[in-house]
Design a protein around this motif. Structure first.
Motif, mmCIF file in Angstrom:
data_model
loop_
_atom_site.group_PDB
_atom_site.id
_atom_site.type_symbol
_atom_site.label_atom_id
_atom_site.label_comp_id
_atom_site.label_asym_id
_atom_site.label_seq_id
_atom_site.Cartn_x
_atom_site.Cartn_y
_atom_site.Cartn_z
ATOM 1 N N GLU A 51 0.775 -1.244 -0.103
ATOM 2 C CA GLU A 51 -0.058 -0.003 -0.242
ATOM 3 C C GLU A 51 0.836 1.287 0.016
ATOM 4 O OE1 GLU A 51 -3.659 1.797 2.142
ATOM 5 O OE2 GLU A 51 -2.630 0.755 3.259
ATOM 6 N N VAL A 52 1.776 1.262 0.857
ATOM 7 C CA VAL A 52 2.707 2.586 1.006
ATOM 8 C C VAL A 52 3.501 2.722 -0.524
ATOM 9 C CG1 VAL A 52 5.284 3.417 1.673
ATOM 10 C CG2 VAL A 52 3.327 2.296 3.451
ATOM 11 N N TYR A 53 3.954 1.632 -1.074
ATOM 12 C CA TYR A 53 4.637 1.680 -2.029
ATOM 13 C C TYR A 53 3.813 2.022 -3.437
ATOM 14 C CZ TYR A 53 9.315 0.877 -0.983
ATOM 15 O OH TYR A 53 10.711 0.954 -0.378
ATOM 16 N N ILE A 54 2.519 1.534 -3.486
ATOM 17 C CA ILE A 54 1.728 2.208 -4.543
ATOM 18 C C ILE A 54 1.667 3.679 -4.439
ATOM 19 C CG2 ILE A 54 -0.836 2.123 -5.213
ATOM 20 C CD1 ILE A 54 -1.044 -0.848 -4.433
ATOM 21 N N LEU A 56 3.857 5.620 -3.382
ATOM 22 C CA LEU A 56 5.037 6.254 -3.584
ATOM 23 C C LEU A 56 5.533 6.212 -5.052
ATOM 24 C CD1 LEU A 56 7.465 4.799 -0.559
ATOM 25 C CD2 LEU A 56 6.643 7.024 -0.965
ATOM 26 N N LEU A 57 4.929 5.315 -5.592
ATOM 27 C CA LEU A 57 5.501 4.895 -7.188
ATOM 28 C C LEU A 57 4.371 5.831 -8.004
ATOM 29 C CD1 LEU A 57 6.012 1.060 -7.107
ATOM 30 C CD2 LEU A 57 7.662 3.027 -7.436
ATOM 31 N N ASP A 58 3.318 6.330 -7.625
ATOM 32 C CA ASP A 58 2.425 6.744 -8.416
ATOM 33 C C ASP A 58 2.534 8.296 -8.350
ATOM 34 O OD1 ASP A 58 0.237 7.899 -9.986
ATOM 35 O OD2 ASP A 58 -1.250 7.209 -8.235
ATOM 36 N N GLU A 59 3.771 8.765 -9.111
ATOM 37 C CA GLU A 59 4.208 10.162 -9.084
ATOM 38 C C GLU A 59 3.180 11.258 -9.351
ATOM 39 O OE1 GLU A 59 7.321 11.625 -8.188
ATOM 40 O OE2 GLU A 59 7.859 9.681 -7.424
ATOM 41 N N SER A 81 14.383 1.120 0.478
ATOM 42 C CA SER A 81 14.987 1.736 1.946
ATOM 43 C C SER A 81 13.671 2.158 2.658
ATOM 44 C CB SER A 81 15.547 2.930 1.764
ATOM 45 O OG SER A 81 14.752 3.958 1.197
ATOM 46 N N MET A 82 12.408 2.162 2.325
ATOM 47 C CA MET A 82 11.254 2.573 3.114
ATOM 48 C C MET A 82 10.610 1.257 3.840
ATOM 49 S SD MET A 82 10.281 5.666 2.827
ATOM 50 C CE MET A 82 10.744 7.062 1.698
ATOM 51 N N VAL A 83 10.744 0.221 3.270
ATOM 52 C CA VAL A 83 10.541 -0.963 4.133
ATOM 53 C C VAL A 83 11.729 -1.519 4.929
ATOM 54 C CG1 VAL A 83 8.560 -1.625 2.774
ATOM 55 C CG2 VAL A 83 10.853 -2.726 2.261
ATOM 56 N N THR A 142 -3.861 18.388 -9.414
ATOM 57 C CA THR A 142 -4.145 17.702 -8.260
ATOM 58 C C THR A 142 -2.689 17.542 -7.246
ATOM 59 O OG1 THR A 142 -3.796 15.790 -9.463
ATOM 60 C CG2 THR A 142 -5.968 16.406 -9.022
ATOM 61 N N ILE A 143 -2.866 17.271 -6.135
ATOM 62 C CA ILE A 143 -1.612 16.876 -5.239
ATOM 63 C C ILE A 143 -1.461 15.347 -5.294
ATOM 64 C CG2 ILE A 143 -0.528 17.313 -3.144
ATOM 65 C CD1 ILE A 143 -2.130 19.653 -2.745
ATOM 66 N N SER A 144 -0.526 14.952 -5.838
ATOM 67 C CA SER A 144 -0.038 13.514 -5.866
ATOM 68 C C SER A 144 0.364 13.171 -4.256
ATOM 69 C CB SER A 144 0.931 13.090 -6.715
ATOM 70 O OG SER A 144 2.014 13.638 -6.533
ATOM 71 N N PHE A 145 0.713 11.868 -3.996
ATOM 72 C CA PHE A 145 0.979 11.535 -2.649
ATOM 73 C C PHE A 145 2.572 12.120 -2.531
ATOM 74 C CE2 PHE A 145 3.373 8.694 0.147
ATOM 75 C CZ PHE A 145 2.844 9.004 1.443
ATOM 76 N N PRO A 146 3.595 11.743 -3.602
ATOM 77 C CA PRO A 146 4.870 12.154 -3.412
ATOM 78 C C PRO A 146 4.701 14.005 -3.152
ATOM 79 C CG PRO A 146 4.620 10.681 -5.212
ATOM 80 C CD PRO A 146 3.219 10.880 -4.885
ATOM 81 N N GLU A 147 3.992 14.659 -3.917
ATOM 82 C CA GLU A 147 4.066 16.125 -3.654
ATOM 83 C C GLU A 147 3.377 16.292 -2.198
ATOM 84 O OE1 GLU A 147 2.814 17.718 -7.976
ATOM 85 O OE2 GLU A 147 1.244 16.947 -6.792
ATOM 86 N N PHE A 148 2.389 15.597 -1.601
ATOM 87 C CA PHE A 148 2.012 15.802 -0.483
ATOM 88 C C PHE A 148 3.079 15.341 0.652
ATOM 89 C CE2 PHE A 148 -0.457 13.808 3.184
ATOM 90 C CZ PHE A 148 -1.009 14.543 3.703
ATOM 91 N N LEU A 149 3.817 14.275 0.560
ATOM 92 C CA LEU A 149 5.053 13.909 1.326
ATOM 93 C C LEU A 149 6.019 14.878 1.176
ATOM 94 C CD1 LEU A 149 5.729 11.230 3.170
ATOM 95 C CD2 LEU A 149 6.943 10.410 1.166
ATOM 96 N N LYS A 150 6.550 15.411 0.127
ATOM 97 C CA LYS A 150 7.362 16.444 0.148
ATOM 98 C C LYS A 150 6.840 17.468 1.230
ATOM 99 C CE LYS A 150 10.464 19.346 -2.812
ATOM 100 N NZ LYS A 150 10.576 19.535 -4.306
ATOM 101 N N TRP A 151 5.645 18.029 1.085
ATOM 102 C CA TRP A 151 5.136 19.150 1.912
ATOM 103 C C TRP A 151 5.187 18.673 3.299
ATOM 104 C CZ3 TRP A 151 -0.052 19.006 4.267
ATOM 105 C CH2 TRP A 151 -0.168 20.386 4.809
#
Length: 156
Positions: A51-54, A56-59, A81-83, A142-151
């Motif tokens: 679930e986490v990687y899905i 992370l990979l969906d830029e 490295s995340m896991v 839209t804000i993707s998860f990688p953009e959200f994580l960076k924020w």
């Protein structure tokens, strides 16, 4: 985990063949179900790690992964490295929970309205449109998860 055989020396054609094995509908992309199968069955991740990687990979937050995105990720220095790092994995897992809470339509991205709700509930009093534009780095609305994580800046 069985991920050690992916390194810089593996030809792209091998990785793309591996990708194609899981692209059941021949769309050129892996959807959530196809990616889950790949990450769990061949790479040995747990359902929670998948679930986490899905996310992370969906830029771009479009709920699909291209073969180029997948190849680039496997060749990156991330190397799972995340896991492998429990504190990083914990922070990313919590970020996924928060992201899903505000992704109310389940689109795997946060709209301007959803982002406004997030900021309002967190007590921010800012120019919501300007804040949204600042986070939407690729300008796709839209804000993707990688953009959200960076924020969030929770994970170095």
């Amino acid at each position: 985990m069985q991920h050690s055989y992916f390194n810089q020396d593996v030809p792209d054609v091998v990785i793309k063949s591996f990708f194609k094995k899981y692209d059941a509908d021949n769309s050129g992309f892996l959807d959530k179900k196809e990616l889950s199968s790949l990450l769990e069955d061949d790479l040995g991740l747990t359902a929670a790690q998948v679930e986490v990687y899905i996310y992370l990979l969906d830029e771009d937050g479009d709920a699909k992964i291209s073969s180029d995105e997948f190849c680039a990720w496997l060749r990156s220095n991330e190397r799972f490295s995340m896991v492998d790092n429990s504190s990083r994995y914990y922070r990313v897992s919590k970020a996924v929970e928060l992201f899903k809470k505000y992704d109310r339509d389940g689109s795997q991205s946060i709209s301007c309205e959803e982002f406004t709700n997030l900021l309002t509930e967190m007590g921010y009093n800012v120019d919501f449109d300007a804040a949204f534009e600042a986070l939407d780095a690729d300008g796709n609305g839209t804000i993707s998860f990688p953009e959200f994580l960076k924020w969030l800046n929770w994970v170095p």
